[in-house]
Each structure stands twice: as C-alpha cells, then as structure tokens.
Design a protein around this motif. Structure first.
Motif, PDB file in Angstrom:
ATOM      1  N   GLY A   1      91.881  33.769  54.109  1.00  0.00           N
ATOM      2  CA  GLY A   1      92.335  34.312  52.841  1.00  0.00           C
ATOM      3  C   GLY A   1      91.603  35.586  52.464  1.00  0.00           C
ATOM      4  N   MET A   2      92.098  36.250  51.449  1.00  0.00           N
ATOM      5  CA  MET A   2      91.480  37.476  50.969  1.00  0.00           C
ATOM      6  C   MET A   2      90.247  37.148  50.127  1.00  0.00           C
ATOM      7  N   VAL A   3      89.227  37.968  50.282  1.00  0.00           N
ATOM      8  CA  VAL A   3      88.003  37.844  49.485  1.00  0.00           C
ATOM      9  C   VAL A   3      87.736  39.206  48.863  1.00  0.00           C
ATOM     10  N   ASN A   4      87.387  39.215  47.587  1.00  0.00           N
ATOM     11  CA  ASN A   4      87.036  40.498  46.969  1.00  0.00           C
ATOM     12  C   ASN A   4      85.654  40.424  46.336  1.00  0.00           C
ATOM     13  N   ALA A   5      85.161  41.567  45.921  1.00  0.00           N
ATOM     14  CA  ALA A   5      83.787  41.673  45.425  1.00  0.00           C
ATOM     15  C   ALA A   5      83.562  40.874  44.148  1.00  0.00           C
ATOM     16  N   ASN A   6      84.628  40.484  43.480  1.00  0.00           N
ATOM     17  CA  ASN A   6      84.502  39.700  42.243  1.00  0.00           C
ATOM     18  C   ASN A   6      84.782  38.217  42.466  1.00  0.00           C
ATOM     19  N   SER A   7      84.923  37.815  43.718  1.00  0.00           N
ATOM     20  CA  SER A   7      85.219  36.419  44.011  1.00  0.00           C
ATOM     21  C   SER A   7      84.037  35.523  43.657  1.00  0.00           C
ATOM     22  N   SER A   8      84.340  34.266  43.390  1.00  0.00           N
ATOM     23  CA  SER A   8      83.286  33.282  43.157  1.00  0.00           C
ATOM     24  C   SER A   8      83.059  32.492  44.442  1.00  0.00           C
ATOM     25  N   PHE A   9      81.917  31.846  44.504  1.00  0.00           N
ATOM     26  CA  PHE A   9      81.544  31.007  45.641  1.00  0.00           C
ATOM     27  C   PHE A   9      81.349  29.618  45.060  1.00  0.00           C
ATOM     28  N   GLN A  10      82.372  28.776  45.202  1.00  0.00           N
ATOM     29  CA  GLN A  10      82.407  27.515  44.468  1.00  0.00           C
ATOM     30  C   GLN A  10      82.394  26.310  45.399  1.00  0.00           C
ATOM     31  N   LEU A  11      81.453  25.399  45.170  1.00  0.00           N
ATOM     32  CA  LEU A  11      81.369  24.178  45.960  1.00  0.00           C
ATOM     33  C   LEU A  11      82.544  23.266  45.616  1.00  0.00           C
ATOM     34  N   ILE A  12      83.270  22.834  46.652  1.00  0.00           N
ATOM     35  CA  ILE A  12      84.410  21.954  46.400  1.00  0.00           C
ATOM     36  C   ILE A  12      84.270  20.594  47.088  1.00  0.00           C
ATOM     37  N   GLU A  13      83.362  20.499  48.082  1.00  0.00           N
ATOM     38  CA  GLU A  13      83.149  19.206  48.733  1.00  0.00           C
ATOM     39  C   GLU A  13      81.787  19.191  49.420  1.00  0.00           C
ATOM     40  N   ARG A  14      81.113  18.033  49.348  1.00  0.00           N
ATOM     41  CA  ARG A  14      79.813  17.859  50.013  1.00  0.00           C
ATOM     42  C   ARG A  14      79.867  16.586  50.853  1.00  0.00           C
ATOM     43  N   PRO A  15      80.161  16.700  52.159  1.00  0.00           N
ATOM     44  CA  PRO A  15      80.292  15.530  53.017  1.00  0.00           C
ATOM     45  C   PRO A  15      79.012  14.711  53.170  1.00  0.00           C
ATOM     46  N   GLN A  16      77.846  15.360  53.072  1.00  0.00           N
ATOM     47  CA  GLN A  16      76.578  14.636  53.179  1.00  0.00           C
ATOM     48  C   GLN A  16      75.529  15.343  52.327  1.00  0.00           C
ATOM     49  N   ASP A  17      74.582  14.558  51.813  1.00  0.00           N
ATOM     50  CA  ASP A  17      73.549  15.146  50.950  1.00  0.00           C
ATOM     51  C   ASP A  17      72.141  14.742  51.391  1.00  0.00           C
ATOM     52  N   LYS A  18      71.987  14.476  52.688  1.00  0.00           N
ATOM     53  CA  LYS A  18      70.683  14.084  53.215  1.00  0.00           C
ATOM     54  C   LYS A  18      69.935  15.257  53.852  1.00  0.00           C
ATOM     55  N   VAL A  19      70.663  16.171  54.453  1.00  0.00           N
ATOM     56  CA  VAL A  19      70.039  17.283  55.176  1.00  0.00           C
ATOM     57  C   VAL A  19      70.519  18.613  54.607  1.00  0.00           C
ATOM     58  N   SER A  20      69.619  19.294  53.931  1.00  0.00           N
ATOM     59  CA  SER A  20      69.948  20.608  53.394  1.00  0.00           C
ATOM     60  C   SER A  20      69.848  21.652  54.498  1.00  0.00           C
ATOM     61  N   VAL A  21      70.328  22.836  54.207  1.00  0.00           N
ATOM     62  CA  VAL A  21      70.171  23.939  55.157  1.00  0.00           C
ATOM     63  C   VAL A  21      68.680  24.171  55.424  1.00  0.00           C
ATOM     64  N   TRP A  22      67.869  24.097  54.376  1.00  0.00           N
ATOM     65  CA  TRP A  22      66.426  24.314  54.532  1.00  0.00           C
ATOM     66  C   TRP A  22      65.809  23.243  55.432  1.00  0.00           C
ATOM     67  N   ASP A  23      66.208  22.000  55.248  1.00  0.00           N
ATOM     68  CA  ASP A  23      65.694  20.907  56.078  1.00  0.00           C
ATOM     69  C   ASP A  23      65.986  21.165  57.554  1.00  0.00           C
ATOM     70  N   ALA A  24      67.228  21.487  57.849  1.00  0.00           N
ATOM     71  CA  ALA A  24      67.646  21.698  59.234  1.00  0.00           C
ATOM     72  C   ALA A  24      66.970  22.929  59.833  1.00  0.00           C
ATOM     73  N   THR A  25      66.834  23.971  59.024  1.00  0.00           N
ATOM     74  CA  THR A  25      66.220  25.204  59.497  1.00  0.00           C
ATOM     75  C   THR A  25      64.731  25.016  59.744  1.00  0.00           C
ATOM     76  N   LYS A  26      64.068  24.270  58.892  1.00  0.00           N
ATOM     77  CA  LYS A  26      62.640  24.018  59.056  1.00  0.00           C
ATOM     78  C   LYS A  26      62.368  23.313  60.392  1.00  0.00           C
ATOM     79  N   VAL A  27      63.199  22.324  60.700  1.00  0.00           N
ATOM     80  CA  VAL A  27      63.033  21.617  61.967  1.00  0.00           C
ATOM     81  C   VAL A  27      63.314  22.565  63.138  1.00  0.00           C
ATOM     82  N   MET A  28      64.365  23.361  63.004  1.00  0.00           N
ATOM     83  CA  MET A  28      64.739  24.286  64.076  1.00  0.00           C
ATOM     84  C   MET A  28      63.653  25.320  64.365  1.00  0.00           C
TER      85      MET A  28
END
Length: 213
Positions: A151-178
């Motif tokens: 889809g089209m994205v513009n500079a005024n678009s929002s970044f909205q969370l619509i679904e969270r399949p899991q809440d045990k491992v954050s990006v930070w958690d996974a990156t720290k291990v990596m």
C-alpha cells in the motif's frame, strides 16, 4: 499509535569517510509519499545484501526516541534518517515492540521479523567512531519488518499496532541475545519458538546453539 517523523528511501551511493570512499545506501532522503511492496519501498535499495534487504527486511524502522540520547552522548546533531532507516517513528522502541507485532503503516500492513544487526557504516556515515559499539552495547538497533499487505505510505502516516501474536520476547530481548548473549541456550530456544521470527535469525540462533552443544 506512533507518529512517522521521517519517511525515507534511497539507493546505494558513495560518501567519504577519513579520506576513503564508502559505498552504502545509508544516506537515504525524505519523501512525501511512496508505494510499499513486499520487496520494500519503490525506489529504495541496499548495498550489503547480507545484512539488509529481502522480503523479511523490507522496511527498516528506527525509534525517534533514541535520537536525543545519541545527540546528548556524542554532542552532535542528528537528523533522521541518520541510521539509514525507512521509517523514523515514535512510541515503538525495541523494548515495547515484540517479534511478530503487526502494524498498519499508511495503507500497508507490516510485521516485525527481527532486530537489526548494525554495521560500521553507521559510525562512518555519522563520523562517530564509537557509534557502532554503543549501539551494540545498548541494543538500540532499530528493527526490520516484512510486508503483509502492500500500500501507499506518506510522510503523515501513522504507525499503529493492530495485532500482537506474542508478548514474551521483545525486539530488545531477541537483539540482546543475538548481539551479546550467544551462549544463552534457554533464551535462544524460547526465541526459536516464535513462528514470525525471520529465517535468517532462526538460522543464526541455531548455529549458535550448535556451537554450545
């Protein structure tokens, strides 16, 4: 809901660092509107395909919140997209964003697949020798997303969370291990259970586990 601070694209080009020519696509430029496809933003590109690009790394996101920290630490002014990100946005840092999170981004739908493995280009582009090491130490790397719906994205678009399949491992958690904890067997086994994790990171964790065993 997060705000898009900068929407940026760009292809590989050269810049000078310590009298040497460096070729990279980190020097992206802001645009007002662009189509996002499963392969990434139209007009965007990467130089190092080992670390960037591909369908599971179609979009690079960097949290705007980190800019102030880095500016204060290094006593410099940073203007997005200083990290070569496509989206510089608010509200969703590595700590409160989870592997597998699904967001609406303009008319597109995207999903977090992995953190970012940073490279020395960040130090070179911003002319701060210790930038890379500090990003690794903090795991303030930003993250990648794949495109579920184009889809089209513009500079005024929002970044909205619509679904969270899991809440045990954050990006930070996974990156720290990596980046910092490649001998943490239990953590890697937990992370590997996440279906939405990028294949590249699955393979990296599996190789790390083989070395432990």
């Amino acid at each position: 809901m997060g705000e898009v601070i900068a929407l940026s694209i760009g292809k590989e080009k050269a810049f000078t660092w310590k009298d040497k020519m460096v070729h990279s696509a980190i020097g992206k430029e802001k645009v007002e509107e662009v189509l996002l496809t499963v392969d990434g933003f139209v007009g965007d590109g990467v130089a190092n395909k080992a670390f960037h690009g591909g369908k599971e790394r179609a979009v690079c996101y960097y949290p705007f919140e980190h800019y102030k920290k880095w500016e204060e630490e290094f006593k410099i002014k940073l203007n997005p997209p200083a990290f070569g990100e496509n989206i510089c946005g608010t509200e969703f840092t590595e700590h409160n964003t989870y592997i597998g999170d699904i967001f609406s981004l303009g008319k597109a739908i995207v999903q977090v697949t992995q953190g970012r493995v940073p490279c020395s280009t960040i130090s070179k582009y911003n002319e701060v020798d210790t930038f890379l090491s500090r990003i690794v130490e903090t795991c303030y790397t930003g993250y990648f997303l794949k495109v579920i719906e184009e889809g089209m994205v513009n500079a005024n678009s929002s970044f909205q969370l619509i679904e969270r399949p899991q809440d045990k491992v954050s990006v930070w958690d996974a990156t720290k291990v990596m980046l910092l904890d490649r001998k943490n067997k239990d953590a890697m086994l937990t992370i590997l259970q996440i279906e939405q994790l990028a294949e590249d990171w699955k393979n990296r964790y599996k190789k790390a586990l083989e070395k432990i065993n």
